[in-house]
Design a protein around this motif. Structure first.
Motif, PDB file in Angstrom:
ATOM      1  N   ASN A 177       0.817  -1.208   0.000  1.00  0.00           N
ATOM      2  CA  ASN A 177       0.000   0.000   0.000  1.00  0.00           C
ATOM      3  C   ASN A 177       0.857   1.267   0.000  1.00  0.00           C
ATOM      4  O   ASN A 177       1.493   1.580   1.014  1.00  0.00           O
TER       5      ASN A 177
ATOM      6  N   VAL B 294      -2.048  -0.902  -8.056  1.00  0.00           N
ATOM      7  CA  VAL B 294      -2.257   0.335  -7.297  1.00  0.00           C
ATOM      8  C   VAL B 294      -3.408   1.151  -7.877  1.00  0.00           C
ATOM      9  O   VAL B 294      -4.240   1.704  -7.135  1.00  0.00           O
TER      10      VAL B 294
ATOM     11  N   VAL C 215      -6.543   2.131   3.630  1.00  0.00           N
ATOM     12  CA  VAL C 215      -6.561   0.913   2.817  1.00  0.00           C
ATOM     13  C   VAL C 215      -7.355  -0.195   3.489  1.00  0.00           C
ATOM     14  O   VAL C 215      -8.069  -0.953   2.814  1.00  0.00           O
TER      15      VAL C 215
END
Length: 291
Positions: free
Chosen positions: A58, A95, A131
């Motif tokens: 992340n 991503v 996230v």
């Protein structure tokens, strides 16, 4: 085992499981799996019909000078390990799937995030909670599994779940260690043989601090000093922090009582490692508490 790379694919997979009345456990990871991750899977496997693992490095939880670009990645290896542990599906998005162009929404937990790792990694926990909240919304699990090694992270996520009313039970699983005591971490692969030996001082320092408390010492400053001496005696070590804190609020203690967190972050060479122990100090008696 399914490999899912889009949010739509996860929704379709989860909807099918729900129609069959199956419970879902989520194991969030950044990949490069080790035995610590697999202990989370085992617990999830015990408690759920379906186990979904996320593998996503992340970017929003890494600072500009941190190791995002070199963080170890090996999806093929991870798939083999996950399949061997009976994971049902891996969610491994690019991503851009998680943070499309124009992304502008973040989740911030206050209070628990300004101390310990939050003090030296500004913005880190905002990235974590953002996230994880996205993963909870995408997967909609009944339970999610986190390791005690990242104790502060688990506490922050529990607070986020409570405050934002996520219908998810957070399960914390004890630290898995190498035979010599080093807490398992994907970053351990960065260590040279000499640094690997120096890294053993983290667990020794935690046990030293716990031993001093068990012997009757209640001054947090004295415990921190002893732990610091143990760490700095080793080559290539640089202390980020050593903390003797309330295990619930994460605030530093002066006098030791109740549930106590001994936590540290130490640079060994260019690698930042963390570790912790929990003690319960009650009626002037101290013992380990793995909850």
């Amino acid at each position: 085992m399914k490999l899912l790379e889009t949010i739509e694919a996860v929704h379709n997979y989860v909807n099918t499981a729900r129609r069959l009345g199956r419970s879902i456990g989520l194991v969030p990871t950044m990949g490069y799996l080790h035995a610590g991750h697999l202990s989370l899977v085992r617990k999830a496997r015990e408690q759920n019909d379906v186990v979904i693992m996320s593998i996503f490095v992340n970017p929003t939880q890494f600072g500009p000078e941190e190791d995002f670009s070199r963080y170890p990645r090996d999806l093929e290896r991870d798939q083999e390990l996950a399949a061997g542990a009976e994971v049902d599906a891996i969610f491994a998005p690019p991503v851009a799937e998680m943070y499309p162009e124009g992304y502008a929404t973040y989740v911030q937990v206050e209070g628990l995030t300004e101390v310990l790792c939050g003090a030296s990694r500004p913005g880190h926990f905002r990235g974590v909670t953002t996230v994880v909240s996205k993963l909870f919304n995408i997967v909609q699990p009944d339970r999610a599994y986190f390791g005690q090694k990242d104790y502060q992270q688990a506490q922050v996520i529990k607070r986020m779940v409570r405050d934002l009313n996520f219908p998810v039970e957070i399960i914390t699983v004890p630290i898995v260690r190498e035979a010599d005591g080093l807490a398992m971490s994907s970053r351990n692969k960065y260590l040279t043989p000499e640094q690997r030996r120096s890294a053993l001082a983290l667990y020794r320092a935690l046990n030293l601090g716990a031993g001093i408390i068990k012997s009757g010492e209640r001054r947090a400053a004295a415990v921190r000093k002893a732990m610091e001496t143990e760490i700095t005696a080793q080559p290539q070590t640089r202390i980020d922090y050593i903390a003797v804190s309330d295990a619930d609020t994460l605030q530093p203690l002066e006098e030791i009582a109740g549930r106590v967190l001994l936590a540290l972050a130490v640079w060994v060479g260019n690698t930042r490692l963390i570790d912790n122990l929990i003690l319960e100090v009650k009626d002037d008696v101290a013992h380990y508490d793995e909850k």
